[in-house]
Each structure stands twice: as C-alpha cells, then as structure tokens.
Design a protein around this motif. Structure first.
Motif, PDB file in Angstrom:
ATOM      1  N   ASN A  95      15.523   5.131  29.287  1.00  0.00           N
ATOM      2  CA  ASN A  95      14.102   5.156  28.960  1.00  0.00           C
ATOM      3  C   ASN A  95      13.226   5.657  30.102  1.00  0.00           C
ATOM      4  OD1 ASN A  95      14.442   4.081  26.319  1.00  0.00           O
ATOM      5  ND2 ASN A  95      14.611   2.024  27.163  1.00  0.00           N
ATOM      6  N   ILE A  96      13.844   6.203  31.137  1.00  0.00           N
ATOM      7  CA  ILE A  96      13.036   6.711  32.250  1.00  0.00           C
ATOM      8  C   ILE A  96      12.229   7.924  31.789  1.00  0.00           C
ATOM      9  CG2 ILE A  96      14.629   5.879  34.011  1.00  0.00           C
ATOM     10  CD1 ILE A  96      15.595   8.748  34.373  1.00  0.00           C
ATOM     11  N   ASN A  97      11.030   8.050  32.316  1.00  0.00           N
ATOM     12  CA  ASN A  97      10.122   9.122  31.878  1.00  0.00           C
ATOM     13  C   ASN A  97      10.580  10.499  32.344  1.00  0.00           C
ATOM     14  OD1 ASN A  97       8.368   7.339  30.568  1.00  0.00           O
ATOM     15  ND2 ASN A  97       7.346   6.829  32.493  1.00  0.00           N
ATOM     16  N   ASN A  98      11.111  10.561  33.559  1.00  0.00           N
ATOM     17  CA  ASN A  98      11.489  11.864  34.125  1.00  0.00           C
ATOM     18  C   ASN A  98      13.012  12.008  34.156  1.00  0.00           C
ATOM     19  OD1 ASN A  98      11.646  14.281  35.502  1.00  0.00           O
ATOM     20  ND2 ASN A  98      10.079  13.724  36.987  1.00  0.00           N
ATOM     21  N   ILE A 101      14.821  14.311  36.909  1.00  0.00           N
ATOM     22  CA  ILE A 101      15.273  13.746  38.184  1.00  0.00           C
ATOM     23  C   ILE A 101      16.699  13.229  38.063  1.00  0.00           C
ATOM     24  CG2 ILE A 101      14.887  11.865  39.832  1.00  0.00           C
ATOM     25  CD1 ILE A 101      11.914  12.171  39.361  1.00  0.00           C
ATOM     26  N   LEU A 102      17.001  12.579  36.926  1.00  0.00           N
ATOM     27  CA  LEU A 102      18.353  12.061  36.697  1.00  0.00           C
ATOM     28  C   LEU A 102      19.374  13.187  36.718  1.00  0.00           C
ATOM     29  CD1 LEU A 102      20.287   9.750  35.923  1.00  0.00           C
ATOM     30  CD2 LEU A 102      19.692  10.169  33.532  1.00  0.00           C
ATOM     31  N   LEU A 103      19.082  14.299  36.044  1.00  0.00           N
ATOM     32  CA  LEU A 103      20.006  15.429  35.984  1.00  0.00           C
ATOM     33  C   LEU A 103      20.155  16.101  37.351  1.00  0.00           C
ATOM     34  CD1 LEU A 103      18.829  16.944  32.590  1.00  0.00           C
ATOM     35  CD2 LEU A 103      20.952  15.700  33.016  1.00  0.00           C
ATOM     36  N   ILE A 104      19.067  16.160  38.101  1.00  0.00           N
ATOM     37  CA  ILE A 104      19.120  16.728  39.452  1.00  0.00           C
ATOM     38  C   ILE A 104      20.009  15.862  40.347  1.00  0.00           C
ATOM     39  CG2 ILE A 104      17.754  17.122  41.545  1.00  0.00           C
ATOM     40  CD1 ILE A 104      15.466  18.026  39.704  1.00  0.00           C
ATOM     41  N   ILE A 105      19.841  14.548  40.244  1.00  0.00           N
ATOM     42  CA  ILE A 105      20.647  13.624  41.059  1.00  0.00           C
ATOM     43  C   ILE A 105      22.126  13.738  40.694  1.00  0.00           C
ATOM     44  CG2 ILE A 105      21.139  11.183  41.497  1.00  0.00           C
ATOM     45  CD1 ILE A 105      18.122  10.673  41.210  1.00  0.00           C
ATOM     46  N   ILE A 106      22.429  13.797  39.389  1.00  0.00           N
ATOM     47  CA  ILE A 106      23.826  13.887  38.939  1.00  0.00           C
ATOM     48  C   ILE A 106      24.482  15.160  39.455  1.00  0.00           C
ATOM     49  CG2 ILE A 106      25.288  14.223  36.902  1.00  0.00           C
ATOM     50  CD1 ILE A 106      23.420  12.327  35.386  1.00  0.00           C
ATOM     51  N   PRO A 206      11.344  23.346  33.812  1.00  0.00           N
ATOM     52  CA  PRO A 206      10.221  22.399  33.696  1.00  0.00           C
ATOM     53  C   PRO A 206      10.551  21.269  32.717  1.00  0.00           C
ATOM     54  CG  PRO A 206       9.785  24.335  32.370  1.00  0.00           C
ATOM     55  CD  PRO A 206      11.087  24.600  33.092  1.00  0.00           C
ATOM     56  N   ASN A 207       9.842  20.152  32.875  1.00  0.00           N
ATOM     57  CA  ASN A 207       9.996  19.057  31.911  1.00  0.00           C
ATOM     58  C   ASN A 207       9.432  19.420  30.548  1.00  0.00           C
ATOM     59  OD1 ASN A 207      11.356  16.900  33.230  1.00  0.00           O
ATOM     60  ND2 ASN A 207       9.535  16.537  34.471  1.00  0.00           N
ATOM     61  N   LYS A 208       8.382  20.244  30.592  1.00  0.00           N
ATOM     62  CA  LYS A 208       7.701  20.636  29.360  1.00  0.00           C
ATOM     63  C   LYS A 208       7.470  22.134  29.329  1.00  0.00           C
ATOM     64  CE  LYS A 208       5.203  16.342  28.423  1.00  0.00           C
ATOM     65  NZ  LYS A 208       3.870  15.745  28.145  1.00  0.00           N
TER      66      LYS A 208
END
Length: 215
Positions: A95-98, A101-106, A206-208
């Motif tokens: 449920n994290i908004n961004n 960031i998760l994909l970048i970290i992975i 971009p996110n959007k």
C-alpha cells in the motif's frame, strides 16, 4: 462575420491541437507501460538465471567457496527463507504510495548482489545474498501480476501474465544453457550490468503520465 469566422477557425484549430496532444499523450502512456512491463519481465528472467546458476555450477561454486555438499544445500534453504520473508514483507509494502522507489531498491539490490557473488569467496556472505535475493525475487513475482491487472492492456492481460510465469522456467533453463559457454562468475558480472540498466530504467520512468498512474 469575419470575427465570427475567425473565432470558429480558432476553435477548430484549438480542438485539433488538443486532439493531437491527447493522441501523443496516449501513445506516450502506452509506450511507458510497455517499457515498465519489459523491465519487470527481464528482472524476473535475470533472478531466475541467478537461481539456476547454483545447480548448474554446483561443482565450480563448491570449489570456489571450498564448502561441503551440505553447506551448498543450505543456499537453497536460505533462498526459500528469503521467499517466505518476501511474501510477508509485501503485505507491509503493497500500500505504499511510491512503488517506483520499491522497484528502484529491488533492482539496485539485485545488481549489488550479483557483484557480491562475483567478488566474494565467503560462504556466509553468499548465504546472506541468497536470502536477500529470495526476498527481492518474491517481491517482484508478487508485484508484477498486480501491475498487469492494474495497468496492463485489457486484451492481453492473460497473455502478459502467462508470459511472466513462463519466464521462471525460462530463466533457469537459460542459466544451464549460458553456463555451458560462460563461467558462472562472468554471468553474474553480466547480470550486475543488466540489473544496473534496469535500475536506471525505473529511475527514468515517471510515476504518472498524463495524470494517469503507471507504477
């Protein structure tokens, strides 16, 4: 009359300009979604290649680390523990908004792990890396079908999901095939470079796009 005609022409030109912009935005939105899917696809393939290298290069890895068959078997146990941890962790991250960031970290972690496999000769470090890669593997495996359901092309959602599942055995099969021609150390080095490219891809995306979510 001339003023009215000019206003009509102006409105027509504005409408054409808006339609042109909408079409361009739609093309851009579709292109970025395709790019995201490809990055997720290659991430899963590479993770499975990494997993497949351990059984395909078992003798070489055991000699490299100077470990027994039992210790080598622990690598698979640590990988399983990592996948369990990744499944649990995803519930706290879903449920994290961004999500970008998760994909970048992975992708950055996967790149660093491949570098670690290439450089390290320590059994415990290898075990830790197998654990962490198990976590990132499960996070990307769970997230990708969710992304397809939310952002995938409606006509092709089933096919896109099936292709992702196909990448699991494909990656492991490629590991055996590529390992026949290249050393497992060289393969990890190449994977680190590709994961770095994926990392940059997720940074650029971009996110959007046109006020529509992509990640």
């Amino acid at each position: 009359m001339n003023t009215k005609n000019k206003n009509k022409e102006s409105n027509i030109n504005n409408n054409k300009s808006n339609l042109f912009k909408e079409e361009n935005n739609l093309i851009l939105y579709k292109s970025i979604r395709i790019l995201v899917y490809c990055l997720l696809l290659f991430s899963i393939i590479l993770i499975n290649i990494s997993s497949g290298l351990f059984p395909s290069s078992s003798i070489d890895i055991k000699n490299h680390l100077e470990i027994s068959d039992f210790n080598f078997g622990l690598f698979f146990l640590f990988s399983s523990f990592g996948k369990i941890a990744g499944s649990i962790l995803f519930f706290t991250l879903k449920n994290i908004n961004n999500r970008k960031i998760l994909l970048i970290i992975i992708s950055s972690i996967n790149s660093l792990i491949c570098i670690g496999f290439y450089l390290s000769k320590n059994f415990f470090i290898f075990s830790l890396f197998r654990l962490i890669m198990g976590i990132t593997d499960m996070l990307i495996q769970i997230y990708t079908p969710m992304w397809i359901q939310q952002f995938g092309f409606n006509k092709y959602k089933l096919g896109l999901t099936s292709l992702i599942q196909f990448c699991n055995p494909l990656g492991k099969s490629l590991a055996f095939l590529v390992n026949y021609h290249l050393s497992w150390l060289i393969i990890f080095k190449i994977e680190a470079i590709i994961f770095s490219v994926i990392f940059l891809g997720f940074i650029i995306i971009p996110n959007k796009c046109s006020a529509k979510n992509i990640l």
